[in-house]
Scaffold this motif. Structure first.
Motif, short mmCIF file in Angstrom:
data_model
loop_
_atom_site.label_atom_id
_atom_site.label_comp_id
_atom_site.label_asym_id
_atom_site.label_seq_id
_atom_site.Cartn_x
_atom_site.Cartn_y
_atom_site.Cartn_z
N VAL A 76 0.85 -1.18 0.00
CA VAL A 76 0.00 0.00 0.00
C VAL A 76 0.90 1.24 0.00
O VAL A 76 1.58 1.52 0.97
CB VAL A 76 -0.95 0.02 1.22
N GLU A 77 0.91 1.94 -1.14
CA GLU A 77 1.70 3.17 -1.27
C GLU A 77 0.98 4.35 -0.62
O GLU A 77 1.60 5.18 0.02
CB GLU A 77 1.95 3.48 -2.75
N LEU A 78 -0.34 4.42 -0.82
CA LEU A 78 -1.15 5.51 -0.27
C LEU A 78 -2.50 4.95 0.18
O LEU A 78 -3.07 4.08 -0.47
CB LEU A 78 -1.40 6.59 -1.33
N ALA A 79 -3.00 5.49 1.27
CA ALA A 79 -4.35 5.19 1.76
C ALA A 79 -4.81 6.46 2.47
O ALA A 79 -4.39 6.75 3.58
CB ALA A 79 -4.33 4.00 2.72
N TYR A 80 -5.65 7.25 1.78
CA TYR A 80 -5.98 8.58 2.28
C TYR A 80 -7.27 9.09 1.65
O TYR A 80 -7.87 8.43 0.80
CB TYR A 80 -4.83 9.54 1.97
N TYR A 81 -7.67 10.29 2.05
CA TYR A 81 -8.83 10.96 1.48
C TYR A 81 -8.36 12.08 0.57
O TYR A 81 -7.49 12.86 0.94
CB TYR A 81 -9.74 11.54 2.58
N SER A 82 -8.92 12.17 -0.63
CA SER A 82 -8.66 13.31 -1.50
C SER A 82 -10.00 13.86 -1.98
O SER A 82 -11.00 13.14 -2.00
CB SER A 82 -7.78 12.92 -2.69
N GLN A 83 -9.99 15.12 -2.39
CA GLN A 83 -11.23 15.76 -2.81
C GLN A 83 -11.83 15.08 -4.04
O GLN A 83 -13.04 14.93 -4.14
CB GLN A 83 -10.98 17.23 -3.09
N SER A 84 -10.98 14.63 -4.96
CA SER A 84 -11.51 14.01 -6.18
C SER A 84 -11.78 12.51 -6.01
O SER A 84 -12.86 12.03 -6.35
CB SER A 84 -10.54 14.23 -7.35
N TYR A 85 -10.82 11.75 -5.47
CA TYR A 85 -10.96 10.30 -5.32
C TYR A 85 -11.71 9.89 -4.06
O TYR A 85 -12.07 8.72 -3.92
CB TYR A 85 -9.59 9.63 -5.29
N GLY A 86 -11.91 10.80 -3.12
CA GLY A 86 -12.50 10.41 -1.85
C GLY A 86 -11.53 9.49 -1.11
O GLY A 86 -10.31 9.60 -1.27
N TYR A 87 -12.08 8.57 -0.30
CA TYR A 87 -11.20 7.60 0.36
C TYR A 87 -10.69 6.64 -0.72
O TYR A 87 -11.48 6.04 -1.44
CB TYR A 87 -11.96 6.82 1.44
N ASN A 88 -9.37 6.54 -0.82
CA ASN A 88 -8.80 5.71 -1.88
C ASN A 88 -7.50 5.06 -1.44
O ASN A 88 -6.86 5.52 -0.49
CB ASN A 88 -8.60 6.53 -3.15
N VAL A 89 -7.14 4.00 -2.15
CA VAL A 89 -5.94 3.23 -1.85
C VAL A 89 -5.16 3.03 -3.15
O VAL A 89 -5.75 2.70 -4.19
CB VAL A 89 -6.31 1.84 -1.26
N LEU A 90 -3.85 3.23 -3.09
CA LEU A 90 -2.96 2.97 -4.21
C LEU A 90 -2.02 1.84 -3.79
O LEU A 90 -1.33 1.94 -2.78
CB LEU A 90 -2.15 4.22 -4.57
N VAL A 91 -2.05 0.73 -4.56
CA VAL A 91 -1.23 -0.43 -4.25
C VAL A 91 -0.18 -0.62 -5.35
O VAL A 91 -0.52 -0.64 -6.53
CB VAL A 91 -2.09 -1.72 -4.13
N ARG A 92 1.09 -0.73 -4.93
CA ARG A 92 2.18 -1.00 -5.88
C ARG A 92 2.40 -2.51 -5.92
O ARG A 92 2.68 -3.14 -4.92
CB ARG A 92 3.46 -0.29 -5.46
N HIS A 93 2.29 -3.08 -7.14
CA HIS A 93 2.45 -4.53 -7.31
C HIS A 93 3.85 -4.89 -7.79
O HIS A 93 4.32 -5.99 -7.56
CB HIS A 93 1.41 -5.06 -8.29
N SER A 94 4.49 -3.97 -8.50
CA SER A 94 5.85 -4.15 -8.98
C SER A 94 6.40 -2.75 -9.25
O SER A 94 5.71 -1.76 -9.04
CB SER A 94 5.87 -4.98 -10.27
#
Length: 187
Positions: A110-128
């Motif tokens: 999990v690179e990011l797990a946060y709230y943003s105005q556009s994405y709302g609550y969102n998670v960015l996962v790096r697989h490679s």
């Protein structure tokens, strides 16, 4: 005089929300056709390729086996759909009821797990080094930045946070820093 109606992402999401409210959520037949066509193309390519190429393809395809991040979902917006005159949709949206489990498509960090105005609550996962996935507009997050996740692990619950017109999961695939069609990663 001819009137041409252009459906925006917003209109598609409102349609999907109403569809869910009627309890008629079903799998998208278009996704099934795309998966079937992709499988047929792979089978055709494999038959005509030499043994060395076949082994190379097999080893690459075994590296990751991505799964669809939500069950029982209906597509409400495809990658590349027009969002306005100058922009196109950079992900794939599945309409699901608020509170639907959102699962990691593959193992990763999990690179990011946060709230943003556009994405709302969102998670960015790096697989490679080259591949990341984003899960957006969730109502609740169950993971934190720096956490390792496995394929199928619940990252959070779907919702309608951020710049959203109804409950859905916005799913992005980023390869080498460029957003690509998310349907291209599924087997």
């Amino acid at each position: 005089m001819m009137t041409k109606t252009i459906f925006s992402q917003t209109a598609m999401e409102v349609y999907a929300y109403n569809y869910i409210a009627q309890c008629k959520v079903e799998k998208s037949s278009r996704e099934d056709r795309i998966k079937l066509q992709s499988k047929q193309n792979r089978d055709s390519n494999t038959k005509t390729a030499n043994d060395k190429t076949q082994q190379s393809r097999k080893s690459r395809s075994l590296a990751f086996s991505f799964i669809k991040p939500v069950d029982g979902a209906r597509t409400s917006s495809y990658f590349g759909d027009s969002t306005d005159r100058a922009n196109s949709h950079k992900g794939h949206d599945w309409a699901v009821p608020t509170g639907t489990e959102v699962k990691a498509a593959e193992k990763g960090l999990v690179e990011l797990a946060y709230y943003s105005q556009s994405y709302g609550y969102n998670v960015l996962v790096r697989h490679s080094k080259k591949t990341e996935t984003r899960y957006a507009h969730m109502s609740e997050l169950f993971v934190s930045q720096g956490e390792e996740v496995v394929r199928g692990q619940v990252l959070g619950l779907s919702g309608s946070t951020g710049d959203s017109t109804g409950p859905h999961l916005h799913f992005e695939v980023i390869k080498n820093g460029i957003r690509v069609n998310p349907l291209s990663i599924f087997k």
